[in-house]
Design an enzyme around this catalytic site. Structure first.
Site, short mmCIF file in Angstrom:
data_model
loop_
_atom_site.label_atom_id
_atom_site.label_comp_id
_atom_site.label_asym_id
_atom_site.label_seq_id
_atom_site.Cartn_x
_atom_site.Cartn_y
_atom_site.Cartn_z
N GLY A 101 8.46 17.88 -64.24
CA GLY A 101 9.68 18.56 -63.57
C GLY A 101 10.23 19.67 -64.34
O GLY A 101 9.64 20.31 -64.99
N LYS A 467 -7.46 23.65 -45.15
CA LYS A 467 -8.61 22.86 -45.98
C LYS A 467 -9.54 24.09 -46.54
O LYS A 467 -9.95 23.85 -47.74
CB LYS A 467 -9.25 22.03 -45.25
CG LYS A 467 -8.76 20.62 -44.85
CD LYS A 467 -8.51 19.64 -45.78
CE LYS A 467 -7.04 19.79 -46.60
NZ LYS A 467 -5.91 19.11 -46.15
N GLU A 470 -7.70 26.25 -49.34
CA GLU A 470 -7.26 25.44 -50.59
C GLU A 470 -8.68 25.15 -51.37
O GLU A 470 -8.50 25.11 -52.67
CB GLU A 470 -6.45 24.45 -50.38
CG GLU A 470 -6.84 23.15 -49.76
CD GLU A 470 -5.81 22.21 -49.47
OE1 GLU A 470 -5.07 21.91 -50.43
OE2 GLU A 470 -5.92 21.43 -48.32
#
Ligand code: F6R
Length: 590
Positions: A101, A467, A470
């Site tokens: 994070g 698709k 990536e």
């Protein structure tokens, strides 16, 4: 992003940490590191690159210790390097932290600590946590952590160990995922369930604002004020095997081939429970999602508007969050997310909830933040998806959205019959895998692709293009075929493969005209249509067939060959299909 793990117990920590990190690698793979407490000292090892680099560097080193933490990184602050790899420590190397994070106020904290004379070794936001814990430590790790979290702003989860208290791991969750695994004489912390599945199926997901204090004997839970919190233990039904490759070369391929089964599981899952949500009760529906889940939302919009006649807006979560969308009482927000942890989707839906809307989460991970924080939840029963590119979670999202859209209709039984056929039809498409491999062979060297579709297959054109880009890094664009003439048609020449989805639905004739427009500009048409469609076959340079189905169900079918095409091209190019560059499976940063 990033994956974190912690262990304390009767066994040796290092193999547990490394195994768990491998199962978390989908969350990031820029660098990796571990810290094990050995003879009251911290032993640290970090490497740039994937977990296998870390494993290699540990070969031959005898590191014995029964407590430790580990990390696999997806860089946010600081370039991917050994220096910035986790765990990060305080100056005396007595405290080590792994973190997922962002600490948003880290610059301010860093300056403050630097003024006090603290020397920083990395560019990361994480390092401030280690220094603050060291500064706040007065003999009790939990107390030091509680003091520290009060200073941190942002969305994060972290785990910390100290050589001063071997046998103890403390974990914190605020915005990023963190779960506890309960074992016999050993306990675990991890960003996600598959990490700890070989050891335990007893899992306790932490809520935001919670801290877990682990020793081999037990785990205690607290809020940030230090008050004990009551937690329920969840029993996970997945097994380790279902989270592994099962003979396929890549997870992505395995997951594509699992679709007939998991679509069936998702139908059964939906039917096994009365649906709490009746879409007819809302004046407006907003679908919030990212990436592939957003594309599922676009298809969902067509279905809901067609069957329920309530207006639907589909919004990227990252846009919703900082936009001024009027949302409030009477609205239903459907938050779609495989992981249930995507930061943008999570924060957007809690914002909508605060403003009075009801939130329905559609997630794959039971116990994920979205699952816990929404008013209602529906699940896709896809099992763990490890490949970074979403496949089976997309078709199961579609399946559940379709069932939701038809669930209160008079002709529900009739419509249900259609979707019950889908697993068999998808199986049939998958049996045609060799043909798709041939097409991939022919087109693997092309630099650009266009994907065209209309109506329900327009989102599938977007998904097919996503698709391909990536996992194969080939530029691809999805477009509504009818919009081509307003600009993009200028791109078409004899070097442009155009994947054109033209099944026998209400826009079939229109699609054929758009295909003609492509052909007359010498574009190369790869047709995706009904297997008995001789007209489309003639117009296509290459043709991929799908079986006949009810018009509204085609998106669940037409996407499957596009997933396979992208997979085969990336595989032929020798790329890292399951862990494409720059990506991570779960995006827990804004
Ligand atoms: C694409 C892909 C991503 C995710 C997106 C949302 O293959 O996997 O675009 O769809 O990051 O993730 P979830 O669904 O977990 O919210």
């Amino acid at each position: 992003m990033c994956g974190i793990v912690g262990y304390t117990g009767k066994g040796e920590a290092l193999p547990v940490l490394l195994g768990a990190l491998e199962r978390l690698e989908y969350r990031g793979y820029d660098s990796a590191g571990v810290c094990v407490i050995e003879n009251k000292k911290l032993f640290l090892e970090k490497k740039k690159g994937k977990i296998r680099e870390l494993v290699r560097s540990l070969l031959g080193k005898k590191i014995l210790g029964k407590t430790g933490i580990g990390h696999t990184r997806w860089a946010t602050h600081g370039e991917p390097s050994e220096r910035n790899a986790h765990p990060h420590t305080d100056e005396r190397e007595e405290f080590a932290v792994v973190h997922n994070g962002i600490v948003e106020n880290f610059l301010q904290l860093r300056e403050e600590l630097q003024k006090e004379g603290v020397k920083f070794k990395s560019d990361t936001d994480t390092e401030v946590i280690a220094h603050l814990i060291a500064k706040n430590y007065e003999g009790d790790l939990l107390e030091a952590v509680l003091k520290t979290v009060k200073r941190l702003r942002g969305a994060f989860a972290f785990a910390v160990v100290t050589s001063k208290e071997p046998g103890r791991v403390v974990g914190v969750k605020e915005g990023s995922p963190l779960i506890v695994g309960l074992g016999e004489g050993e306990n675990f912390l991890a960003s996600d369930i598959p990490a700890i599945l070989p050891y335990t199926k007893k899992v306790v997901p932490l809520n935001d604002g919670e801290v877990a204090d682990l020793t081999p004997e037990g785990v205690s839970f607290y809020d940030f004020e230090g008050n004990p919190t009551k937690k329920e233990v969840m029993l996970v039904s997945w097994d380790v095997v279902s989270a592994q490759k099962g003979g396929f070369k890549h997870f992505m391929l395995k997951e594509i081939y699992e679709q007939p089964k998991v679509i069936g599981d998702s139908i059964r899952g939906f039917l096994s429970k009365e649906t709490e949500v009746d879409l007819r009760n809302y004046r407006r529906i907003l679908i919030i999602a990212c990436g592939t889940s957003y594309h599922a939302g676009l298809v969902g919009k067509y279905w809901i508007e067609r069957f329920v006649r309530v207006p639907v807006e589909v919004i990227y979560a990252s846009e919703f969050r900082y936009g001024d969308y009027p949302v409030g009482e009477g609205d239903l927000v459907i938050a779609i997310s495989q992981s249930g942890e995507t930061a943008d989707t999570k924060f957007s839906s809690s914002m909508a909830k605060e403003r009075g809307a009801k939130v329905l989460a559609l997630v794959n991970v039971v116990g994920s933040s979205l699952d816990r924080e929404s008013d209602f939840t529906l699940y896709t029963h896809a099992g763990p998806e490890v490949g970074v590119a979403a496949t089976k979670t997309f078709t199961t999202q579609l399946t559940v959205l379709y069932l939701l859209a038809i669930s209160h209709l008079k002709d529900y039984e009739e419509l249900l019959k259609g979707i019950l056929e889908v697993p068999r039809l998808v199986e049939k498409i998958l049996n045609n895998g060799e043909k798709i491999k041939e097409v991939a062979q022919k087109y693997q060297k092309f630099k650009n692709f266009l994907y065209l579709g209309r109506y329900l297959n327009y989102p599938i054109a977007l998904e097919g293009a996503l698709k391909l880009k990536e996992i194969s890094y080939i530029h691809a664009e999805g477009y509504p075929a009818g919009e081509m003439k307003h600009g993009p048609i200028a791109l078409i020449d004899d070097k442009m493969p155009v994947v054109s989805i033209a099944v026998k639905d209400r826009v079939y004739e229109k699609m054929l005209s758009n295909i003609e427009e492509v052909l007359s500009r010498k574009g190369i048409v790869i047709g995706v249509g009904n297997e008995d469609d001789e007209v489309l076959k003639k117009k296509s340079k290459d043709f991929i067939g799908v079986p006949r189905a009810r018009e509204e169900l085609y998106p669940i079918l037409t996407v499957v060959p596009l997933q396979l095409l992208a997979y085969e091209i990336a595989n032929l190019l020798g790329l890292d299909v399951d862990q494409p560059r720059n990506l991570a499976k779960t995006v827990t940063v804004e």
